[in-house]
Write a protein that holds these residues in place. Structure first.
Motif, PDB file in Angstrom:
ATOM      1  N   ALA A  18       0.827  -1.209   0.000  1.00  0.00           N
ATOM      2  CA  ALA A  18       0.000   0.000   0.000  1.00  0.00           C
ATOM      3  C   ALA A  18       0.860   1.258   0.000  1.00  0.00           C
ATOM      4  O   ALA A  18       0.409   2.332  -0.388  1.00  0.00           O
ATOM      5  CB  ALA A  18      -0.939   0.007   1.203  1.00  0.00           C
ATOM      6  N   ASP A  19       2.115   1.112   0.392  1.00  0.00           N
ATOM      7  CA  ASP A  19       3.026   2.253   0.458  1.00  0.00           C
ATOM      8  C   ASP A  19       3.855   2.337  -0.830  1.00  0.00           C
ATOM      9  O   ASP A  19       4.487   1.358  -1.242  1.00  0.00           O
ATOM     10  CB  ASP A  19       3.954   2.096   1.669  1.00  0.00           C
ATOM     11  CG  ASP A  19       4.861   3.280   1.832  1.00  0.00           C
ATOM     12  OD1 ASP A  19       4.474   4.228   2.523  1.00  0.00           O
ATOM     13  OD2 ASP A  19       5.972   3.252   1.244  1.00  0.00           O
ATOM     14  N   ARG A  20       3.855   3.516  -1.423  1.00  0.00           N
ATOM     15  CA  ARG A  20       4.558   3.726  -2.706  1.00  0.00           C
ATOM     16  C   ARG A  20       6.061   3.458  -2.594  1.00  0.00           C
ATOM     17  O   ARG A  20       6.664   2.853  -3.482  1.00  0.00           O
ATOM     18  CB  ARG A  20       4.305   5.151  -3.185  1.00  0.00           C
ATOM     19  CG  ARG A  20       4.956   5.448  -4.517  1.00  0.00           C
ATOM     20  CD  ARG A  20       4.550   6.828  -5.022  1.00  0.00           C
ATOM     21  NE  ARG A  20       5.047   7.001  -6.353  1.00  0.00           N
ATOM     22  CZ  ARG A  20       5.797   8.019  -6.725  1.00  0.00           C
ATOM     23  NH1 ARG A  20       6.088   8.975  -5.875  1.00  0.00           N
ATOM     24  NH2 ARG A  20       6.224   8.118  -7.956  1.00  0.00           N
ATOM     25  N   THR A  21       6.672   3.901  -1.511  1.00  0.00           N
ATOM     26  CA  THR A  21       8.117   3.701  -1.346  1.00  0.00           C
ATOM     27  C   THR A  21       8.445   2.214  -1.295  1.00  0.00           C
ATOM     28  O   THR A  21       9.421   1.763  -1.900  1.00  0.00           O
ATOM     29  CB  THR A  21       8.627   4.404  -0.072  1.00  0.00           C
ATOM     30  OG1 THR A  21       8.350   5.801  -0.176  1.00  0.00           O
ATOM     31  CG2 THR A  21      10.117   4.200   0.127  1.00  0.00           C
ATOM     32  N   ARG A  22       7.618   1.431  -0.612  1.00  0.00           N
ATOM     33  CA  ARG A  22       7.869  -0.010  -0.542  1.00  0.00           C
ATOM     34  C   ARG A  22       7.706  -0.662  -1.919  1.00  0.00           C
ATOM     35  O   ARG A  22       8.463  -1.565  -2.274  1.00  0.00           O
ATOM     36  CB  ARG A  22       6.971  -0.668   0.499  1.00  0.00           C
ATOM     37  CG  ARG A  22       7.399  -0.290   1.918  1.00  0.00           C
ATOM     38  CD  ARG A  22       6.750  -1.150   2.962  1.00  0.00           C
ATOM     39  NE  ARG A  22       5.378  -0.810   3.237  1.00  0.00           N
ATOM     40  CZ  ARG A  22       4.975   0.050   4.161  1.00  0.00           C
ATOM     41  NH1 ARG A  22       5.858   0.688   4.909  1.00  0.00           N
ATOM     42  NH2 ARG A  22       3.696   0.264   4.358  1.00  0.00           N
ATOM     43  N   ARG A  23       6.738  -0.190  -2.703  1.00  0.00           N
ATOM     44  CA  ARG A  23       6.601  -0.708  -4.066  1.00  0.00           C
ATOM     45  C   ARG A  23       7.842  -0.370  -4.900  1.00  0.00           C
ATOM     46  O   ARG A  23       8.326  -1.197  -5.671  1.00  0.00           O
ATOM     47  CB  ARG A  23       5.335  -0.161  -4.740  1.00  0.00           C
ATOM     48  CG  ARG A  23       4.052  -0.706  -4.135  1.00  0.00           C
ATOM     49  CD  ARG A  23       2.825  -0.379  -4.958  1.00  0.00           C
ATOM     50  NE  ARG A  23       2.655   1.028  -5.280  1.00  0.00           N
ATOM     51  CZ  ARG A  23       2.029   1.916  -4.514  1.00  0.00           C
ATOM     52  NH1 ARG A  23       1.496   1.547  -3.361  1.00  0.00           N
ATOM     53  NH2 ARG A  23       1.915   3.175  -4.897  1.00  0.00           N
ATOM     54  N   GLN A  24       8.355   0.843  -4.730  1.00  0.00           N
ATOM     55  CA  GLN A  24       9.565   1.236  -5.458  1.00  0.00           C
ATOM     56  C   GLN A  24      10.749   0.372  -5.040  1.00  0.00           C
ATOM     57  O   GLN A  24      11.545  -0.049  -5.886  1.00  0.00           O
ATOM     58  CB  GLN A  24       9.879   2.707  -5.203  1.00  0.00           C
ATOM     59  CG  GLN A  24       8.912   3.668  -5.857  1.00  0.00           C
ATOM     60  CD  GLN A  24       9.177   5.113  -5.457  1.00  0.00           C
ATOM     61  OE1 GLN A  24       9.588   5.392  -4.329  1.00  0.00           O
ATOM     62  NE2 GLN A  24       8.933   6.023  -6.381  1.00  0.00           N
ATOM     63  N   LEU A  25      10.863   0.103  -3.747  1.00  0.00           N
ATOM     64  CA  LEU A  25      11.958  -0.743  -3.266  1.00  0.00           C
ATOM     65  C   LEU A  25      11.854  -2.147  -3.848  1.00  0.00           C
ATOM     66  O   LEU A  25      12.856  -2.716  -4.297  1.00  0.00           O
ATOM     67  CB  LEU A  25      11.946  -0.823  -1.730  1.00  0.00           C
ATOM     68  CG  LEU A  25      12.384   0.430  -0.993  1.00  0.00           C
ATOM     69  CD1 LEU A  25      12.136   0.289   0.494  1.00  0.00           C
ATOM     70  CD2 LEU A  25      13.847   0.728  -1.277  1.00  0.00           C
ATOM     71  N   LEU A  26      10.660  -2.695  -3.858  1.00  0.00           N
ATOM     72  CA  LEU A  26      10.468  -4.034  -4.408  1.00  0.00           C
ATOM     73  C   LEU A  26      10.816  -4.062  -5.895  1.00  0.00           C
ATOM     74  O   LEU A  26      11.486  -4.992  -6.367  1.00  0.00           O
ATOM     75  CB  LEU A  26       9.027  -4.489  -4.178  1.00  0.00           C
ATOM     76  CG  LEU A  26       8.754  -5.966  -4.363  1.00  0.00           C
ATOM     77  CD1 LEU A  26       9.571  -6.808  -3.397  1.00  0.00           C
ATOM     78  CD2 LEU A  26       7.278  -6.249  -4.188  1.00  0.00           C
ATOM     79  N   ASP A  27      10.404  -3.022  -6.630  1.00  0.00           N
ATOM     80  CA  ASP A  27      10.758  -2.922  -8.058  1.00  0.00           C
ATOM     81  C   ASP A  27      12.271  -2.891  -8.235  1.00  0.00           C
ATOM     82  O   ASP A  27      12.819  -3.588  -9.096  1.00  0.00           O
ATOM     83  CB  ASP A  27      10.154  -1.664  -8.686  1.00  0.00           C
ATOM     84  CG  ASP A  27       8.664  -1.762  -8.912  1.00  0.00           C
ATOM     85  OD1 ASP A  27       8.115  -2.881  -8.883  1.00  0.00           O
ATOM     86  OD2 ASP A  27       8.032  -0.702  -9.110  1.00  0.00           O
ATOM     87  N   ARG A  28      12.942  -2.082  -7.442  1.00  0.00           N
ATOM     88  CA  ARG A  28      14.401  -1.964  -7.568  1.00  0.00           C
ATOM     89  C   ARG A  28      15.094  -3.275  -7.216  1.00  0.00           C
ATOM     90  O   ARG A  28      16.058  -3.670  -7.861  1.00  0.00           O
ATOM     91  CB  ARG A  28      14.909  -0.817  -6.712  1.00  0.00           C
ATOM     92  CG  ARG A  28      14.653   0.537  -7.362  1.00  0.00           C
ATOM     93  CD  ARG A  28      14.906   1.690  -6.397  1.00  0.00           C
ATOM     94  NE  ARG A  28      14.840   2.977  -7.050  1.00  0.00           N
ATOM     95  CZ  ARG A  28      13.719   3.577  -7.461  1.00  0.00           C
ATOM     96  NH1 ARG A  28      12.557   2.974  -7.296  1.00  0.00           N
ATOM     97  NH2 ARG A  28      13.752   4.760  -8.036  1.00  0.00           N
ATOM     98  N   LEU A  29      14.611  -3.939  -6.180  1.00  0.00           N
ATOM     99  CA  LEU A  29      15.198  -5.225  -5.802  1.00  0.00           C
ATOM    100  C   LEU A  29      14.983  -6.265  -6.902  1.00  0.00           C
ATOM    101  O   LEU A  29      15.877  -7.074  -7.177  1.00  0.00           O
ATOM    102  CB  LEU A  29      14.583  -5.729  -4.494  1.00  0.00           C
ATOM    103  CG  LEU A  29      15.113  -5.080  -3.226  1.00  0.00           C
ATOM    104  CD1 LEU A  29      14.218  -5.419  -2.048  1.00  0.00           C
ATOM    105  CD2 LEU A  29      16.540  -5.523  -2.970  1.00  0.00           C
ATOM    106  N   ALA A  30      13.828  -6.247  -7.525  1.00  0.00           N
ATOM    107  CA  ALA A  30      13.542  -7.201  -8.602  1.00  0.00           C
ATOM    108  C   ALA A  30      14.502  -7.000  -9.778  1.00  0.00           C
ATOM    109  O   ALA A  30      14.937  -7.968 -10.408  1.00  0.00           O
ATOM    110  CB  ALA A  30      12.094  -7.060  -9.063  1.00  0.00           C
TER     111      ALA A  30
END
Length: 116
Positions: A18-30
């Protein structure tokens, strides 16, 4: 997994994402694979400490895992929780598609009856 644990996994994933920053982190990690919090902080306008807090939420949801290498903690994406959530969402979408198809068929029958 059983239905109860699947529900807990799905709730955790949705809450974490639900948090945009966490989605960005997951994208970067992927994209980047195994990365430290310091490396992730270089890409975002967020402090390293905030990144670590976000990573802890992602880890609690089963979306990432941390592995200590020397003094560093390296994080990687874990797909199982995301796969469980994606399967649930796909099933939910299929249910709605079936319901909407039924509504459409009923509306077409009513329309045909009104014409006659």
């Amino acid at each position: 997994m059983n239905e109860r644990s699947d529900t807990a996994v799905i709730d955790g994933v949705i809450s974490a994402l639900a948090d945009r920053t966490r989605r960005q982190l997951l994208d970067r990690l992927a994209v980047r694979g195994e990365v430290t919090a310091t490396q992730l902080a270089e890409d975002l306008p967020v402090s390293r400490q905030a990144i670590v807090k976000h990573l802890n939420v992602l880890e609690a949801a089963g979306l990432v895992s941390g592995n200590r290498v020397g003094r560093e903690m390296r994080y990687t994406v874990q797909a199982d929780a995301l796969d469980t959530t994606a399967r649930w969402m796909s099933s939910l979408a299929a249910d709605w598609d079936r319901r909407l198809a039924t509504v459409k068929r009923l509306a077409e029958v009513v329309e045909a009856l009104e014409r006659d």
